[in-house]
Write a protein that holds these residues in place. Structure first.
Motif, PDB file in Angstrom:
ATOM      1  N   GLU A 127       0.849  -1.186   0.000  1.00  0.00           N
ATOM      2  CA  GLU A 127       0.000   0.000   0.000  1.00  0.00           C
ATOM      3  C   GLU A 127       0.888   1.241   0.000  1.00  0.00           C
ATOM      4  O   GLU A 127       2.086   1.169   0.293  1.00  0.00           O
ATOM      5  N   MET A 128       0.281   2.385  -0.328  1.00  0.00           N
ATOM      6  CA  MET A 128       0.983   3.664  -0.384  1.00  0.00           C
ATOM      7  C   MET A 128       0.221   4.637   0.525  1.00  0.00           C
ATOM      8  O   MET A 128      -0.961   4.873   0.316  1.00  0.00           O
ATOM      9  N   LEU A 129       0.926   5.153   1.531  1.00  0.00           N
ATOM     10  CA  LEU A 129       0.275   5.978   2.551  1.00  0.00           C
ATOM     11  C   LEU A 129       0.877   7.382   2.539  1.00  0.00           C
ATOM     12  O   LEU A 129       2.096   7.545   2.441  1.00  0.00           O
ATOM     13  N   SER A 130      -0.004   8.385   2.650  1.00  0.00           N
ATOM     14  CA  SER A 130       0.464   9.769   2.801  1.00  0.00           C
ATOM     15  C   SER A 130      -0.154  10.355   4.074  1.00  0.00           C
ATOM     16  O   SER A 130      -0.794   9.643   4.842  1.00  0.00           O
ATOM     17  N   ASP A 131       0.031  11.638   4.271  1.00  0.00           N
ATOM     18  CA  ASP A 131      -0.612  12.293   5.418  1.00  0.00           C
ATOM     19  C   ASP A 131      -2.122  12.434   5.216  1.00  0.00           C
ATOM     20  O   ASP A 131      -2.838  12.805   6.148  1.00  0.00           O
ATOM     21  N   TYR A 132      -2.603  12.164   4.011  1.00  0.00           N
ATOM     22  CA  TYR A 132      -3.999  12.430   3.667  1.00  0.00           C
ATOM     23  C   TYR A 132      -4.825  11.178   3.424  1.00  0.00           C
ATOM     24  O   TYR A 132      -6.036  11.189   3.625  1.00  0.00           O
ATOM     25  N   GLY A 133      -4.178  10.130   2.937  1.00  0.00           N
ATOM     26  CA  GLY A 133      -4.953   8.951   2.579  1.00  0.00           C
ATOM     27  C   GLY A 133      -4.053   7.778   2.231  1.00  0.00           C
ATOM     28  O   GLY A 133      -2.819   7.881   2.278  1.00  0.00           O
ATOM     29  N   ILE A 134      -4.704   6.671   1.894  1.00  0.00           N
ATOM     30  CA  ILE A 134      -3.970   5.448   1.560  1.00  0.00           C
ATOM     31  C   ILE A 134      -4.499   4.867   0.255  1.00  0.00           C
ATOM     32  O   ILE A 134      -5.710   4.799   0.032  1.00  0.00           O
ATOM     33  N   PHE A 135      -3.556   4.500  -0.626  1.00  0.00           N
ATOM     34  CA  PHE A 135      -3.878   3.812  -1.872  1.00  0.00           C
ATOM     35  C   PHE A 135      -3.678   2.313  -1.685  1.00  0.00           C
ATOM     36  O   PHE A 135      -2.603   1.883  -1.233  1.00  0.00           O
ATOM     37  N   THR A 136      -4.691   1.540  -2.043  1.00  0.00           N
ATOM     38  CA  THR A 136      -4.621   0.084  -1.995  1.00  0.00           C
ATOM     39  C   THR A 136      -4.897  -0.455  -3.396  1.00  0.00           C
ATOM     40  O   THR A 136      -5.966  -0.183  -3.948  1.00  0.00           O
ATOM     41  N   PRO A 137      -3.946  -1.187  -3.994  1.00  0.00           N
ATOM     42  CA  PRO A 137      -4.213  -1.749  -5.321  1.00  0.00           C
ATOM     43  C   PRO A 137      -5.018  -3.034  -5.195  1.00  0.00           C
ATOM     44  O   PRO A 137      -4.727  -3.867  -4.315  1.00  0.00           O
ATOM     45  N   ILE A 138      -6.039  -3.202  -5.997  1.00  0.00           N
ATOM     46  CA  ILE A 138      -6.789  -4.465  -5.984  1.00  0.00           C
ATOM     47  C   ILE A 138      -6.834  -5.034  -7.398  1.00  0.00           C
ATOM     48  O   ILE A 138      -6.900  -4.293  -8.383  1.00  0.00           O
TER      49      ILE A 138
END
Lengths: 209, 209
Positions: A127-138
């Motif tokens: 996953e890719m996390l920032s101060d604002y949100g998280i990206f999850t690839p599916i």
């Protein structure tokens, strides 16, 4: 919300400022710095396990200080994030969290986000996390945790793929998302939501923190 | 490099910090604030010509201070940037520069960048500028200014479209860019470069500053 990761890769975008990514970074056993990200890690008092890249953008003092941890990868075809992620994979990591991949130059942000979909096949969890949100690839039909009112956006990386959702305020029903903005600014209605995908059509799910 | 714009739209992402976007903002005759962006403009000592949006995120004191300049647009189907850009178009503006459209929440960044391609048909000239670079939407074969060594990225918004370049260090020859990262991190070799497009296949060109 996010289970700890053994391995964190820190890219050269905006270094995390908020509690959640900083906690996950400090709890990780393995911290891989993409090239110049070593500076921000050093400033935060964190010693990277490995520094990976072409090392164009690393200060001489860090070359000396971390001499035994430097892994030079010269390859014009892939960026520093991909070099570091592949290094994590080759080191046997099965779960990798990527921090610092967004912010600053927008071409890097867009490139890094889209590469996350390619990394999905390398790991059990990435996953890719920032101060604002998280990206999850599916890559297949998936149910994700949420909280009511949480902002959710979907980005289709294969515009021919069809998407159906349940548990989102504005349902998507067997639809193609051809423009990046078409799946943005949705909202979870409960404690989870489900994305149903047509085969071979990866999607990036973004949830605000 | 960038000719002045009569109209600047300021979105609610990272407010510009560097000289070029701030100069273009101060030189504009018309400044349109997307909803909560009025706060950053006010802090910078700039009075917006108009404030457009659903006004969810505007402080009561600004509602009073700028009462005559507020244009409420309620529409769940479009975001505040699109509301402001359409307002500019309806006001007769032919050239619009968008600032503050990136940074902070990544879903907003991705949505706003992709919407720029849709805005291209509304104006003679429309671009999106940050502290790091400028996005220019192109809908047909176009030559753009550059300087040797300038970083250039191309983002295809129609994955079926074919792209050919000249004047870039790593030439693209009649190729589809199906992943966002595939056209990133190229470099201008001279004072201009040319992108040749197949019809109906818009591309966003990003140049670093």
């Amino acid at each position: 919300m996010i289970a700890p990761y053994n391995c964190v890769v820190v890219a050269n975008g905006t270094f995390p400022q908020t509690a959640l990514p900083l906690r996950l970074l400090r709890e990780a056993s393995v911290v891989i710095a993409c090239d110049g990200a070593v500076q921000a890690l050093h400033d935060a008092g964190i010693t990277p396990t490995a520094i990976v890249g072409d090392l164009d953008s690393i200060q001489p003092r860090f070359r000396e200080l971390y001499a035994g941890r430097i892994h030079i990868v010269e390859d014009q075809e892939i960026n520093d994030l991909t070099k570091s992620v592949r290094f994590a994979c080759q080191s046997g990591e099965k779960e990798v969290l990527i921090l610092g991949a967004t912010g600053l130059r927008e071409d890097h942000t867009l490139g890094n986000i889209s590469l996350l979909a390619d990394y999905a096949s390398l790991f059990d969890r990435v996953e890719m996390l920032s101060d604002y949100g998280i990206f999850t690839p599916i890559r297949q039909t998936t149910t994700l945790d949420s909280h009511p009112g949480q902002q959710v956006s979907l980005f289709s990386l294969s515009p021919c793929g069809r998407i159906t959702t349940s548990g989102l305020r504005w349902p998507i029903n067997d639809r193609q998302l051809t423009a990046w903005w078409q799946g943005t600014l949705n909202e979870a209605t409960g404690d989870s939501f489900t994305i149903t995908l047509s085969p071979g059509s990866p999607v990036l799910v973004y949830r605000t923190l």
